[in-house]
Write a protein that holds these residues in place. Structure first.
Motif, PDB file in Angstrom:
ATOM      1  N   LEU A 110       0.817  -1.292   0.073  1.00  0.00           N
ATOM      2  CA  LEU A 110      -0.111  -0.128   0.017  1.00  0.00           C
ATOM      3  C   LEU A 110       0.925   1.221  -0.195  1.00  0.00           C
ATOM      4  O   LEU A 110       1.970   1.263   0.450  1.00  0.00           O
ATOM      5  CB  LEU A 110      -0.968  -0.147   1.288  1.00  0.00           C
ATOM      6  CG  LEU A 110      -1.773  -1.333   1.443  1.00  0.00           C
ATOM      7  CD1 LEU A 110      -2.340  -1.231   2.871  1.00  0.00           C
ATOM      8  CD2 LEU A 110      -2.914  -1.002   0.308  1.00  0.00           C
ATOM      9  N   TYR A 111       0.334   2.262  -0.560  1.00  0.00           N
ATOM     10  CA  TYR A 111       0.837   3.550  -0.188  1.00  0.00           C
ATOM     11  C   TYR A 111       1.127   3.928   1.159  1.00  0.00           C
ATOM     12  O   TYR A 111       0.371   3.313   2.124  1.00  0.00           O
ATOM     13  CB  TYR A 111      -0.015   4.655  -0.783  1.00  0.00           C
ATOM     14  CG  TYR A 111       0.013   4.921  -2.283  1.00  0.00           C
ATOM     15  CD1 TYR A 111       1.350   5.376  -2.719  1.00  0.00           C
ATOM     16  CD2 TYR A 111      -0.832   4.826  -3.269  1.00  0.00           C
ATOM     17  CE1 TYR A 111       1.591   5.746  -4.059  1.00  0.00           C
ATOM     18  CE2 TYR A 111      -0.579   5.257  -4.481  1.00  0.00           C
ATOM     19  CZ  TYR A 111       0.460   5.712  -4.889  1.00  0.00           C
ATOM     20  OH  TYR A 111       0.821   5.891  -6.266  1.00  0.00           O
ATOM     21  N   TRP A 116       0.057   9.034  -0.245  1.00  0.00           N
ATOM     22  CA  TRP A 116      -1.172   9.022  -0.566  1.00  0.00           C
ATOM     23  C   TRP A 116      -1.835  10.647  -0.478  1.00  0.00           C
ATOM     24  O   TRP A 116      -2.502  10.974  -1.290  1.00  0.00           O
ATOM     25  CB  TRP A 116      -2.352   8.249   0.016  1.00  0.00           C
ATOM     26  CG  TRP A 116      -3.883   8.251  -0.280  1.00  0.00           C
ATOM     27  CD1 TRP A 116      -4.730   8.881   0.500  1.00  0.00           C
ATOM     28  CD2 TRP A 116      -4.286   8.118  -1.539  1.00  0.00           C
ATOM     29  NE1 TRP A 116      -5.973   8.871  -0.272  1.00  0.00           N
ATOM     30  CE2 TRP A 116      -5.660   8.341  -1.507  1.00  0.00           C
ATOM     31  CE3 TRP A 116      -3.676   7.678  -2.822  1.00  0.00           C
ATOM     32  CZ2 TRP A 116      -6.509   8.364  -2.635  1.00  0.00           C
ATOM     33  CZ3 TRP A 116      -4.819   7.615  -3.859  1.00  0.00           C
ATOM     34  CH2 TRP A 116      -5.983   8.006  -3.883  1.00  0.00           C
ATOM     35  N   ILE A 171      -9.693   5.636   6.010  1.00  0.00           N
ATOM     36  CA  ILE A 171      -8.528   5.262   5.066  1.00  0.00           C
ATOM     37  C   ILE A 171      -7.242   5.521   5.444  1.00  0.00           C
ATOM     38  O   ILE A 171      -6.180   5.005   5.234  1.00  0.00           O
ATOM     39  CB  ILE A 171      -8.956   5.702   3.452  1.00  0.00           C
ATOM     40  CG1 ILE A 171     -10.041   4.927   2.874  1.00  0.00           C
ATOM     41  CG2 ILE A 171      -7.726   5.855   2.688  1.00  0.00           C
ATOM     42  CD1 ILE A 171     -10.456   5.895   1.895  1.00  0.00           C
ATOM     43  N   LEU A 175      -4.159   3.011   5.851  1.00  0.00           N
ATOM     44  CA  LEU A 175      -2.858   3.197   5.290  1.00  0.00           C
ATOM     45  C   LEU A 175      -1.472   2.915   6.221  1.00  0.00           C
ATOM     46  O   LEU A 175      -0.297   2.973   5.524  1.00  0.00           O
ATOM     47  CB  LEU A 175      -2.861   4.517   4.716  1.00  0.00           C
ATOM     48  CG  LEU A 175      -3.471   4.644   3.227  1.00  0.00           C
ATOM     49  CD1 LEU A 175      -3.491   6.132   2.652  1.00  0.00           C
ATOM     50  CD2 LEU A 175      -2.913   3.688   2.275  1.00  0.00           C
ATOM     51  N   TYR A 209     -10.490  -0.359  -2.982  1.00  0.00           N
ATOM     52  CA  TYR A 209      -9.125   0.068  -2.256  1.00  0.00           C
ATOM     53  C   TYR A 209      -8.304   0.121  -3.529  1.00  0.00           C
ATOM     54  O   TYR A 209      -7.070   0.582  -3.062  1.00  0.00           O
ATOM     55  CB  TYR A 209      -8.764  -0.690  -1.118  1.00  0.00           C
ATOM     56  CG  TYR A 209      -9.839  -0.382  -0.085  1.00  0.00           C
ATOM     57  CD1 TYR A 209      -9.757   0.827   0.800  1.00  0.00           C
ATOM     58  CD2 TYR A 209     -10.677  -1.391   0.247  1.00  0.00           C
ATOM     59  CE1 TYR A 209     -10.518   0.848   2.059  1.00  0.00           C
ATOM     60  CE2 TYR A 209     -11.770  -1.475   1.176  1.00  0.00           C
ATOM     61  CZ  TYR A 209     -11.741  -0.231   2.145  1.00  0.00           C
ATOM     62  OH  TYR A 209     -12.470   0.067   2.968  1.00  0.00           O
ATOM     63  N   LEU A 212      -5.387   2.960  -3.743  1.00  0.00           N
ATOM     64  CA  LEU A 212      -4.265   2.930  -2.832  1.00  0.00           C
ATOM     65  C   LEU A 212      -3.319   1.791  -2.758  1.00  0.00           C
ATOM     66  O   LEU A 212      -2.204   2.073  -1.909  1.00  0.00           O
ATOM     67  CB  LEU A 212      -4.859   2.614  -1.235  1.00  0.00           C
ATOM     68  CG  LEU A 212      -6.177   3.495  -0.821  1.00  0.00           C
ATOM     69  CD1 LEU A 212      -6.933   3.029   0.537  1.00  0.00           C
ATOM     70  CD2 LEU A 212      -5.767   5.010  -0.740  1.00  0.00           C
TER      71      LEU A 212
END
Length: 626
Positions: A110-111, A116, A171, A175, A209, A212
């Protein structure tokens, strides 16, 4: 197929036995050899070595059958949801074997929260651009990402308004984990769990998602024979407005030893998308990469209307309807193979690869017919088994090479051990000193010769680059204008120039009908001047008589005048040195490939770096056209 399975087992048994022997030797060294710590360290390093997997890159738009193709090749129906490959163009997705247990695993990178936040600001900057020159394709991508995550009409809010959503806080918390792993031994449950990270549904926006996600790695059980040493990577299209992701897929391209291009059979030879993407990626795959061959895979061969096809192609039938459909499928398959091969042979793409007649292979596959025997096609006629055999043979060869290298290195270590055990008297020690002095002399001589050959290569390559620089300086303005504004009015010129400056010198349309890269255009002349010589010194396959690797292979400090067959200890020392030379040359081979890719890509990356300030200045001045 059975015999191939037996061979793989044999290779594994050889490796296992060799490791057992080396373990016993290590245990016995403690009380017998002064050098046991160094030798044990070497053996431990041998046992812990991990070989880089061979990468197969897969191109193709969403809807072309990539997910079904992969599910069929892997023998796992419904493993990858339809649209998984290519639906979210920015996510790098790859598949490899799970060799540790029987679970299906998805490792989702993920970022970070900071990454993000930066992209979200970029997306809202795109949304707020109301100028006549805005890029509608980039705008569409921005809307798709924001609505996929935050729900319908989220793109109509400001960033400050969006931050008040409960979903926004959720979110941000999500993250913080950086990486999510999903594991399940039930394939259906697994597919449902990963869906929200790789798919997108316009009918139910929010809670998807994939925007992301940087990359997803699927690890699939029971694929030891197919993918133990291979990774299949979906190559997204260019055009993502996030530079971080753009660099990530480009680096993946350079790693591809093989490429699969996937296109529905009814437009395989005419569709601009697969050919356009391939053409755009030539530098990363060819001179700047390590691509050895391409498989062009025509999918959905069972999707055919026999009566309509018969009217289009004059055929005579004396068969049942099912047989008639099969004859039509097989006839169209052969026609498609011929057309695709002809298009490749007459294209500019072939010229950029150092190729032989087997560089392009064309497959015509039906994933549906492979699983559904009611479609009246033999498994071999779906050509899925041919692709499986390709993977199986490649995997077996890699496994065999790995086993051979380990066994050869083990033999070298055993020779070293034997030489130490024979080191008992003063005369032997004196003899060893003389031999080491001779070997040191040979080493200096061999290094000087190698250095001289490398200097020649460096000088010749430098001359090619100098000519390219001179040519680029003379024609850069004219070639840039020709690229940006052929048959275009001032308004169109202005729009494209603004887009180029906003995107660091790149302009593309979502349908790939227009692809402009100013940095690549400026680098073109340098690359054209070095391409021919580059393919001689860095060939992907074969020998040229001038390649860097061939110069390395000539290197050796074991000369005929240093041989002493009457001395067992010297025999063991020479065997050890030979194996060390072989191992070093093998590791240098990988280093040479990486260096080659760095040299070639540095031409454009240097231009990108130098031009970035120019793009920023033009944007600040709000470019005007006279």
């Amino acid at each position: 197929m059975a015999s191939q399975g037996i061979q793989v087992s044999t290779d594994m048994e050889i490796m296992s036995k060799a490791k057992q022997i080396m373990k016993r030797v290590t245990e016995n060294l403690v009380h017998t050899i002064i050098m046991h710590r160094d030798i044990r360290s070497k053996i431990n390093k041998m046992n812990n070595v991990s070989r880089k997997k061979v990468t197969i890159g897969i191109f193709g738009k969403s809807g072309e059958g990539k997910s079904s193709l992969l599910s069929a090749v892997l023998g796992k129906k419904d493993l990858l949801p339809s649209g998984c490959f290519g639906a979210c163009t920015a996510v790098v997705t790859q598949v490899e074997a799970n060799v540790t247990d029987s679970n299906y695993i998805a490792e989702i990178e993920l970022y970070s929260k900071e990454e993000w936040e930066k992209e979200l600001k970029d997306l809202f900057r795109v949304l707020s651009d109301e100028s006549e020159d805005r890029n509608d394709d980039v705008l569409e991508i921005a809307v798709e990402k924001i609505t996929a995550l935050y729900g319908d009409d989220a793109e109509k809010k400001t960033l400050e308004e969006l931050k008040k959503y409960d979903k926004f806080a959720e979110i941000e918390t999500f993250l913080s984990i950086n990486k999510k792993t999903i594991s399940n031994n039930d394939v259906s449950e697994f597919a449902n769990e990963v869906a929200s990270y790789i798919l997108h549904s316009e009918a139910s926006p929010g809670g998807w998602y994939w925007p992301l996600v940087k990359s997803v790695t699927f690890k699939v059980p029971d694929l030891h024979e197919l993918l133990e040493h291979i990774v299949l990577v979906d190559i997204p299209g260019t055009g993502d407005c996030n530079k971080l992701r753009d660099d990530k897929w480009k680096s993946k391209l350079r790693e591809c030893s093989f490429v699969w291009i996937v296109s529905a059979i009814n437009r395989a030879s005419t569709d601009k998308d697969p050919w356009g993407i391939l053409k755009h990626c030539i530098e990363e795959l060819g001179p700047g990469g390590e691509c050895k061959s391409i498989n062009f895979i025509c999918t959905k061969t069972d999707d055919i209307n026999p009566p309509a096809y018969i009217r289009y192609i004059v055929l005579f039938f004396y068969h049942s309807y099912k047989d008639q459909k099969k004859v039509c499928i097989l006839h169209r398959n052969e026609h498609a193979k011929t057309r695709v091969k002809e298009k490749f042979e007459n294209s500019e793409i072939k010229k950029r690869f150092s190729t032989d007649d087997n560089f392009l292979n064309v497959f015509t596959v039906s994933s549906n017919a492979f699983f559904d025997h009611n479609l009246n096609m033999e498994p071999t006629e779906t050509e899925i088994p041919k692709l499986q055999d390709d993977l199986r043979i490649l995997n077996k060869n890699i496994n065999r090479d790995f086993t051979r290298d380990y066994v050869n290195e083990a033999k070298g270590v055993l020779s070293l051990i034997q030489s130490v055990q024979l080191d008992r008297d003063k005369k032997t020690v004196e003899t060893k000193v003389k031999v080491y002095m001779k070997l040191e002399k040979n080493l200096k001589k061999a290094l000087n010769e190698l250095d001289s050959r490398f200097e020649t290569i460096k000088s010749d390559l430098g001359q090619c680059l100098s000519k390219g620089v001179d040519e680029s300086v003379q024609v850069c303005v004219a070639s840039t204008k020709a690229m940006i504004s052929p048959n275009m009015d001032k308004r169109g010129f202005h729009k494209i120039l603004q887009a180029l400056c906003k995107n660091g010198g790149c302009y593309w349309s979502k349908n790939w009908d227009v692809i402009l890269d100013l940095n690549r255009q400026l680098a073109k002349h340098l690359q054209e001047y070095i391409n021919e010589y580059f393919s001689l010194i860095f060939p992907v396959t074969g020998t040229t008589g001038k390649s860097v690797q061939e110069q390395i292979d000539k290197f050796s400090i074991i000369q005929s005048d240093s041989a002493s067959p009457g001395s067992p200890i010297l025999h063991h020392i020479q065997n050890f040195i030979k194996t060390e030379e072989t191992n070093l040359k093998a590791s240098l081979k990988r280093h040479v490939v990486d260096t080659k890719k760095h040299i070639y890509s540095s031409i454009q990356t240097t231009i990108e770096k130098e031009m970035s300030s120019c793009y920023d200045r033009k944007l600040a001045l709000k470019v005007t056209i006279n």
